[in-house]
Scaffold this motif. Structure first.
Motif, PDB file in Angstrom:
ATOM      1  N   HIS A  26      -6.317  16.853  -7.938  1.00 49.28           N
ATOM      2  CA  HIS A  26      -6.764  17.378  -9.226  1.00 49.28           C
ATOM      3  C   HIS A  26      -7.590  18.622  -8.922  1.00 49.28           C
ATOM      4  CE1 HIS A  26      -8.101  17.555 -13.349  1.00 49.28           C
ATOM      5  NE2 HIS A  26      -9.348  17.672 -12.916  1.00 49.28           N
ATOM      6  N   GLN A  27      -7.165  19.735  -9.452  1.00 52.69           N
ATOM      7  CA  GLN A  27      -7.831  21.023  -9.227  1.00 52.69           C
ATOM      8  C   GLN A  27      -8.142  21.253  -7.744  1.00 52.69           C
ATOM      9  OE1 GLN A  27     -11.111  20.929 -12.039  1.00 52.69           O
ATOM     10  NE2 GLN A  27      -9.748  21.496 -13.722  1.00 52.69           N
ATOM     11  N   GLY A  28      -7.111  21.002  -6.931  1.00 55.08           N
ATOM     12  CA  GLY A  28      -7.213  21.299  -5.500  1.00 55.08           C
ATOM     13  C   GLY A  28      -7.925  20.234  -4.680  1.00 55.08           C
ATOM     14  N   ARG A  29      -8.437  19.197  -5.351  1.00 58.81           N
ATOM     15  CA  ARG A  29      -9.156  18.142  -4.605  1.00 58.81           C
ATOM     16  C   ARG A  29      -8.340  16.864  -4.583  1.00 58.81           C
ATOM     17  NH1 ARG A  29     -15.435  17.774  -5.861  1.00 58.81           N
ATOM     18  NH2 ARG A  29     -15.163  16.270  -4.172  1.00 58.81           N
ATOM     19  N   LEU A  30      -8.330  16.236  -3.410  1.00 56.48           N
ATOM     20  CA  LEU A  30      -7.598  14.981  -3.266  1.00 56.48           C
ATOM     21  C   LEU A  30      -8.329  13.886  -4.048  1.00 56.48           C
ATOM     22  CD1 LEU A  30      -5.262  13.513  -1.760  1.00 56.48           C
ATOM     23  CD2 LEU A  30      -6.935  12.969   0.020  1.00 56.48           C
ATOM     24  N   VAL A  31      -7.623  13.256  -4.984  1.00 56.90           N
ATOM     25  CA  VAL A  31      -8.294  12.232  -5.811  1.00 56.90           C
ATOM     26  C   VAL A  31      -7.685  10.830  -5.628  1.00 56.90           C
ATOM     27  CG1 VAL A  31      -9.184  13.811  -7.556  1.00 56.90           C
ATOM     28  CG2 VAL A  31      -6.871  12.893  -7.821  1.00 56.90           C
ATOM     29  N   ARG A  70      -0.221   0.901   0.211  1.00 53.59           N
ATOM     30  CA  ARG A  70      -1.587   1.435   0.073  1.00 53.59           C
ATOM     31  C   ARG A  70      -1.730   2.050  -1.301  1.00 53.59           C
ATOM     32  NH1 ARG A  70      -4.918   0.619   4.772  1.00 53.59           N
ATOM     33  NH2 ARG A  70      -3.407   0.132   6.381  1.00 53.59           N
ATOM     34  N   LEU A  71      -2.909   1.933  -1.860  1.00 46.45           N
ATOM     35  CA  LEU A  71      -3.233   2.639  -3.099  1.00 46.45           C
ATOM     36  C   LEU A  71      -4.742   2.799  -3.127  1.00 46.45           C
ATOM     37  CD1 LEU A  71      -2.919   3.705  -6.029  1.00 46.45           C
ATOM     38  CD2 LEU A  71      -2.830   1.335  -6.798  1.00 46.45           C
ATOM     39  N   ALA A  72      -5.190   4.020  -3.252  1.00 49.08           N
ATOM     40  CA  ALA A  72      -6.638   4.225  -3.342  1.00 49.08           C
ATOM     41  C   ALA A  72      -6.948   5.422  -4.232  1.00 49.08           C
ATOM     42  CB  ALA A  72      -7.245   4.447  -1.954  1.00 49.08           C
ATOM     43  N   VAL A  73      -7.970   5.245  -5.046  1.00 50.90           N
ATOM     44  CA  VAL A  73      -8.452   6.309  -5.933  1.00 50.90           C
ATOM     45  C   VAL A  73      -9.866   6.641  -5.445  1.00 50.90           C
ATOM     46  CG1 VAL A  73      -9.163   6.790  -8.328  1.00 50.90           C
ATOM     47  CG2 VAL A  73      -7.068   5.467  -7.889  1.00 50.90           C
ATOM     48  N   SER A  74     -10.207   7.929  -5.388  1.00 55.87           N
ATOM     49  CA  SER A  74     -11.535   8.309  -4.889  1.00 55.87           C
ATOM     50  C   SER A  74     -12.610   7.727  -5.814  1.00 55.87           C
ATOM     51  CB  SER A  74     -11.678   9.838  -4.818  1.00 55.87           C
ATOM     52  OG  SER A  74     -11.712  10.358  -6.130  1.00 55.87           O
ATOM     53  N   LYS A  75     -13.782   7.463  -5.251  1.00 52.97           N
ATOM     54  CA  LYS A  75     -14.851   6.760  -6.006  1.00 52.97           C
ATOM     55  C   LYS A  75     -15.137   7.443  -7.345  1.00 52.97           C
ATOM     56  CE  LYS A  75     -17.355   3.744  -3.035  1.00 52.97           C
ATOM     57  NZ  LYS A  75     -16.949   3.991  -1.646  1.00 52.97           N
ATOM     58  N   GLU A  76     -15.244   8.786  -7.316  1.00 50.72           N
ATOM     59  CA  GLU A  76     -15.618   9.479  -8.563  1.00 50.72           C
ATOM     60  C   GLU A  76     -14.536   9.408  -9.642  1.00 50.72           C
ATOM     61  OE1 GLU A  76     -14.753  13.690  -6.274  1.00 50.72           O
ATOM     62  OE2 GLU A  76     -16.104  13.699  -7.980  1.00 50.72           O
ATOM     63  N   TRP A  77     -13.297   9.078  -9.223  1.00 53.45           N
ATOM     64  CA  TRP A  77     -12.208   8.994 -10.205  1.00 53.45           C
ATOM     65  C   TRP A  77     -11.860   7.554 -10.606  1.00 53.45           C
ATOM     66  CZ3 TRP A  77      -9.365  12.323 -13.201  1.00 53.45           C
ATOM     67  CH2 TRP A  77      -9.740  13.667 -13.106  1.00 53.45           C
ATOM     68  N   GLN A  78     -12.528   6.578  -9.995  1.00 51.66           N
ATOM     69  CA  GLN A  78     -12.193   5.192 -10.336  1.00 51.66           C
ATOM     70  C   GLN A  78     -12.598   4.858 -11.773  1.00 51.66           C
ATOM     71  OE1 GLN A  78     -13.653   2.510  -7.256  1.00 51.66           O
ATOM     72  NE2 GLN A  78     -12.489   3.598  -5.692  1.00 51.66           N
ATOM     73  N   LYS A  79     -11.870   3.908 -12.344  1.00 50.38           N
ATOM     74  CA  LYS A  79     -12.109   3.409 -13.718  1.00 50.38           C
ATOM     75  C   LYS A  79     -11.909   4.508 -14.766  1.00 50.38           C
ATOM     76  CE  LYS A  79     -13.367  -0.784 -12.380  1.00 50.38           C
ATOM     77  NZ  LYS A  79     -14.612  -1.405 -12.092  1.00 50.38           N
ATOM     78  N   ARG A  80     -11.018   5.446 -14.456  1.00 48.48           N
ATOM     79  CA  ARG A  80     -10.724   6.513 -15.427  1.00 48.48           C
ATOM     80  C   ARG A  80      -9.221   6.571 -15.730  1.00 48.48           C
ATOM     81  NH1 ARG A  80     -14.093  11.553 -13.002  1.00 48.48           N
ATOM     82  NH2 ARG A  80     -13.282  12.625 -14.839  1.00 48.48           N
ATOM     83  N   GLY A  81      -8.522   5.529 -15.347  1.00 54.10           N
ATOM     84  CA  GLY A  81      -7.099   5.444 -15.715  1.00 54.10           C
ATOM     85  C   GLY A  81      -6.112   5.967 -14.683  1.00 54.10           C
ATOM     86  N   LEU A  82      -6.642   6.488 -13.558  1.00 53.58           N
ATOM     87  CA  LEU A  82      -5.727   7.081 -12.572  1.00 53.58           C
ATOM     88  C   LEU A  82      -4.882   6.010 -11.876  1.00 53.58           C
ATOM     89  CD1 LEU A  82      -4.767   9.652 -11.309  1.00 53.58           C
ATOM     90  CD2 LEU A  82      -6.745   9.641  -9.795  1.00 53.58           C
ATOM     91  N   GLY A  83      -5.517   4.874 -11.519  1.00 52.70           N
ATOM     92  CA  GLY A  83      -4.768   3.774 -10.882  1.00 52.70           C
ATOM     93  C   GLY A  83      -3.625   3.320 -11.785  1.00 52.70           C
ATOM     94  N   THR A  84      -3.903   3.192 -13.074  1.00 50.78           N
ATOM     95  CA  THR A  84      -2.878   2.788 -14.048  1.00 50.78           C
ATOM     96  C   THR A  84      -1.733   3.805 -14.057  1.00 50.78           C
ATOM     97  OG1 THR A  84      -4.605   1.855 -15.431  1.00 50.78           O
ATOM     98  CG2 THR A  84      -2.477   2.233 -16.497  1.00 50.78           C
ATOM     99  N   ALA A  85      -2.095   5.096 -14.086  1.00 50.00           N
ATOM    100  CA  ALA A  85      -1.073   6.150 -14.136  1.00 50.00           C
ATOM    101  C   ALA A  85      -0.193   6.108 -12.885  1.00 50.00           C
ATOM    102  CB  ALA A  85      -1.744   7.519 -14.271  1.00 50.00           C
ATOM    103  N   ILE A  86      -0.799   5.794 -11.740  1.00 51.07           N
ATOM    104  CA  ILE A  86      -0.020   5.736 -10.490  1.00 51.07           C
ATOM    105  C   ILE A  86       0.935   4.545 -10.509  1.00 51.07           C
ATOM    106  CG2 ILE A  86      -0.201   5.355  -7.990  1.00 51.07           C
ATOM    107  CD1 ILE A  86      -2.739   7.138  -8.064  1.00 51.07           C
ATOM    108  N   ILE A  87       0.451   3.394 -10.977  1.00 56.72           N
ATOM    109  CA  ILE A  87       1.338   2.214 -11.066  1.00 56.72           C
ATOM    110  C   ILE A  87       2.506   2.528 -12.012  1.00 56.72           C
ATOM    111  CG2 ILE A  87       1.528  -0.195 -11.840  1.00 56.72           C
ATOM    112  CD1 ILE A  87      -0.049  -0.008  -9.254  1.00 56.72           C
ATOM    113  N   GLN A  88       2.206   3.191 -13.121  1.00 57.48           N
ATOM    114  CA  GLN A  88       3.278   3.546 -14.065  1.00 57.48           C
ATOM    115  C   GLN A  88       4.288   4.480 -13.408  1.00 57.48           C
ATOM    116  OE1 GLN A  88       0.950   5.079 -17.317  1.00 57.48           O
ATOM    117  NE2 GLN A  88       0.745   3.068 -18.303  1.00 57.48           N
ATOM    118  N   LYS A  89       3.775   5.433 -12.648  1.00 55.06           N
ATOM    119  CA  LYS A  89       4.667   6.386 -11.974  1.00 55.06           C
ATOM    120  C   LYS A  89       5.569   5.663 -10.963  1.00 55.06           C
ATOM    121  CE  LYS A  89       4.376  10.659  -9.314  1.00 55.06           C
ATOM    122  NZ  LYS A  89       5.420  11.470  -9.863  1.00 55.06           N
ATOM    123  N   ILE A  90       4.982   4.740 -10.197  1.00 54.25           N
ATOM    124  CA  ILE A  90       5.772   3.987  -9.206  1.00 54.25           C
ATOM    125  C   ILE A  90       6.828   3.131  -9.933  1.00 54.25           C
ATOM    126  CG2 ILE A  90       5.675   2.198  -7.414  1.00 54.25           C
ATOM    127  CD1 ILE A  90       2.812   3.242  -6.742  1.00 54.25           C
TER     128      ILE A  90
END
Ligand SMILES: CC(C)(COP(=O)(O)OP(=O)(O)OC[C@H]1O[C@@H](n2cnc3c(N)ncnc32)[C@H](O)[C@@H]1OP(=O)(O)O)[C@@H](O)C(=O)NCCC(=O)NCCS
Length: 156
Positions: A26-31, A70-90
């Motif tokens: 996200h904006q050049g940073r690994l999330v 493996r699945l990991a979301v960076s601490k600052e991005w956790q609980k913001r829906g990113l994990g859900t979006a990744i599961i949906q994408k998979i």
């Protein structure tokens, strides 16, 4: 999140063609990142599961699957829906692949801290076979599955 990425494991998985890792920026940073592989689940893990069915006459040793290794979301991005979006994408990717070759399940050997997340995503625990009990005892992880047929049934 860095533990796995900074080890040689990712490169080895890629080189040996046993797991593909996707990095999410996200904006050049690994999330976030996730690793998936083709796999199968021994039929005994789900055969008598109330949340799964196959015609009785089918004699399969294993159910084809895509495993989320493996699945990991960076601490600052956790609980913001990113994990859900990744599961949906998979799941969407798996459904796409299943038009060319059979894939019935998404699988994960979930760590204790992530059980609740996968439950929310609709994953179910496999039957506690002897092997599964051993896995829980040895690694503390539980095998969970999501039946993609529930999605493709919705589509048709
Ligand atoms: C588990 C993980 C991937 C979840 O990603 P996330 O982006 O935080 O998840 P989401 O924001 O999409 O959460 C979706 C729902 O699950 C819940 N949830 C998220 N993490 C959870 C957890 N560890 N336990 C219980 N529920 C959780 C959220 O509260 C949310 O619920 P809501 O819809 O009722 O608000 C992330 O916390 C993580 O990377 N953890 C560390 C690494 C890890 O444990 N990976 C899994 C290895 S198997």
């Amino acid at each position: 999140m860095n533990d796995f990425l900074c080890s040689d494991e990712v490169a080895t998985y890629e080189k040996q063609k046993v797991g593909r890792t996707t990095l999410v920026y996200h904006q050049g940073r690994l999330v976030a990142y996730y690793t998936i592989s083709n796999d199968q689940l021994r039929t005994e893990y789900v055969k008598k599961h109330t949340g799964f069915s196959l015609p009785n006459e089918m004699r399969l040793e294993g159910i084809p699957a895509i495993t989320i290794g493996r699945l990991a979301v960076s601490k600052e991005w956790q609980k913001r829906g990113l994990g859900t979006a990744i599961i949906q994408k998979i799941a969407m990717y798996a459904l796409h692949c299943s038009t060319q070759s059979g894939i019935r399940l998404l699988l994960v050997r979930a760590k204790k801290n992530a059980f609740g997340f996968y439950e929310k995503m609709g994953f179910q625990y496999v039957i506690e076979t002897r092997r599964e009990k051993q896995r829980i005892q040895n690694y503390g992880t539980k095998t969970m599955f999501f039946d993609l047929k529930t999605l493709s049934d919705l589509e048709s």
